[in-house]
Design an enzyme around this catalytic site. Sequence first.
Site, PDB file in Angstrom:
ATOM      1  CE  LYS A   1      -1.735   3.045   2.083  1.00  0.00           C
ATOM      2  NZ  LYS A   1      -1.439   4.426   1.601  1.00  0.00           N
TER       3      LYS A   1
ATOM      4  CB  CYS B   1      13.173   9.036   8.364  1.00  0.00           C
ATOM      5  SG  CYS B   1      14.124   7.878   7.369  1.00  0.00           S
TER       6      CYS B   1
ATOM      7  CD  GLU C   1      10.125  12.884  11.309  1.00  0.00           C
ATOM      8  OE1 GLU C   1       8.916  12.592  11.286  1.00  0.00           O
ATOM      9  OE2 GLU C   1      10.984  12.304  10.640  1.00  0.00           O
TER      10      GLU C   1
END
Length: 495
Positions: A191, A301, A398
């Site tokens: 997905k 990330c 973040e």
Amino acid sequence: MTIAQQMPKADSHLPDIEATARGLYIDGNWRQSKSGRKIGVTDPSTGALLAAVADATVEDAQASIEAASRAAPGWRSTPPRKRSEILRRCFELMIERSEMLATLISLENGKALRDARGEVAYAAEFFRWNAEEAVRITGEFGIAPSGGNRIIVDYQPIGICLLITPWNFPAAMATRKIAPALAAGCTVILKPASETPLTAYALASIYEEAGVPPGVVNVLTTSEPAQLSAAILTDPRVRKLSFTGSTGVGRLLLTEAAKQIVSCSMELGGNAPFIVFDDADLDAALDGAMVAKMRNAGEACTAANRLYVQSGIYAAFAEGLAKRMAALTVGSGVDALTECGPMITPKAVEKIDRLVADAKAKGARVMCGGEASAGPGYFYPPTVLVDMPEGVEMAHEEIFGPVAPIYRFETEDEVVARANDTEYGLAAYVFTRDAARGLRVSSALEAGMIALNRGLVSDPAAPFGGVKQSGLGREGGQHHGIAEFMEAKYIATSF
Ligand code: NAP
């Protein structure tokens, strides 16, 4: 008319977007969703609609489980050498089509073409690496300490896997899961993120051409990820969830997976410290910072989220970084001159703007950038912030954008404590000429990966992953990546 309909089809370096968006990929067939609905895919460089992909329903998800289940016995009993050769072919085809894939990634994700080319090479490498690993899966044999029996450990494919991936590396995050899963003998349902589904579908065509049998890889896009993943994870045939994305969604999925005690690998968010000691090689630290901060325009990330620079080198480092950041060419992803592309969505720009405004209000000084750009496209300029105060929101969130906040520190103990003051623990960077200090600090930092005097940490041959709330498990590496898709079966016997 979408951009897909306007693009010339003759040049093989250009993606045929219309063909790529031809449907869900289930059981080796391209089919429309049962819903008949579509999800629009936008070019973040312009805001224009690129294409529309099928929007899968729970019924489509069930069809993909059936397909993965039917394909499972044949794939797990396919000889490892044969599986290896198919994976190798996937690598070769990705390299042959790398320019087309890179253009597609730049179009739907916005990243600069040079970053997209790097991603394709990195993504393809997972197939080459796992083609080599597929034929090296071994077991264990031993004698029980009592001497009464023998211990045989056999490693078996874990079963059907649900793979969920984010938009920031649309090729690599998928191949980092698919390649080891297939090497281990598993069948999968992927997905991909709704913002960047085209790359996942383009890769599905490559798997098909490479000889991956129908049902072994299925790809579904949906506007209802929670409902679909819940339906898939509650089917007892599905035994693995491998997720890459935010820590918040990871937490929700762990709860969902708990219902059927599904094995989980989680690659989640990060808040990487980038530490520069006074004795560091300044140019090497600046080169490293540009990679650690600006690969993918900061949408990674592993991106340096907090730059800690010791007092003695602070001014020189800040000045050098501001000079390099201000000189970057900002522009459309597919423009070959672009060094910093747009952000993925207007929402991403708003978040960066909010974090920068908070830092400025608390006393941070802007050396370059610092304000969102006007459209069209979702741009934020390369930004350097200095004199970073305590208590800013971006020290804990973040940033996921081209913003480098530089904090000052005095001592080693202080910087280690500040670097570890986060719920995250994915990557960290350390620059020093003192090898003993480099290793001591690397050991003390709470992170799954440390780059010592380097700005890049990712490598398919090394175990990628985080500690604390950055995740569970590892991807890549000599045995780590495949081990996530296998179960140990112990057989006790006497003879
Ligand atoms: P995200 O919002 O968590 O989405 C990731 C994936 O999860 C997408 O496919 C998304 O589908 C799906 N999703 C969203 N909500 C869901 C739900 N309730 N149930 C099931 N699936 C759901 O993350 P993102 O914004 O795409 O990616 C950025 C994040 O990923 C950052 O935090 C980054 O640090 C992290 N990341 C981590 C790594 C690593 O290796 N550790 C690598 C890359 C990125 P839709 O697109 O349809 O919403």
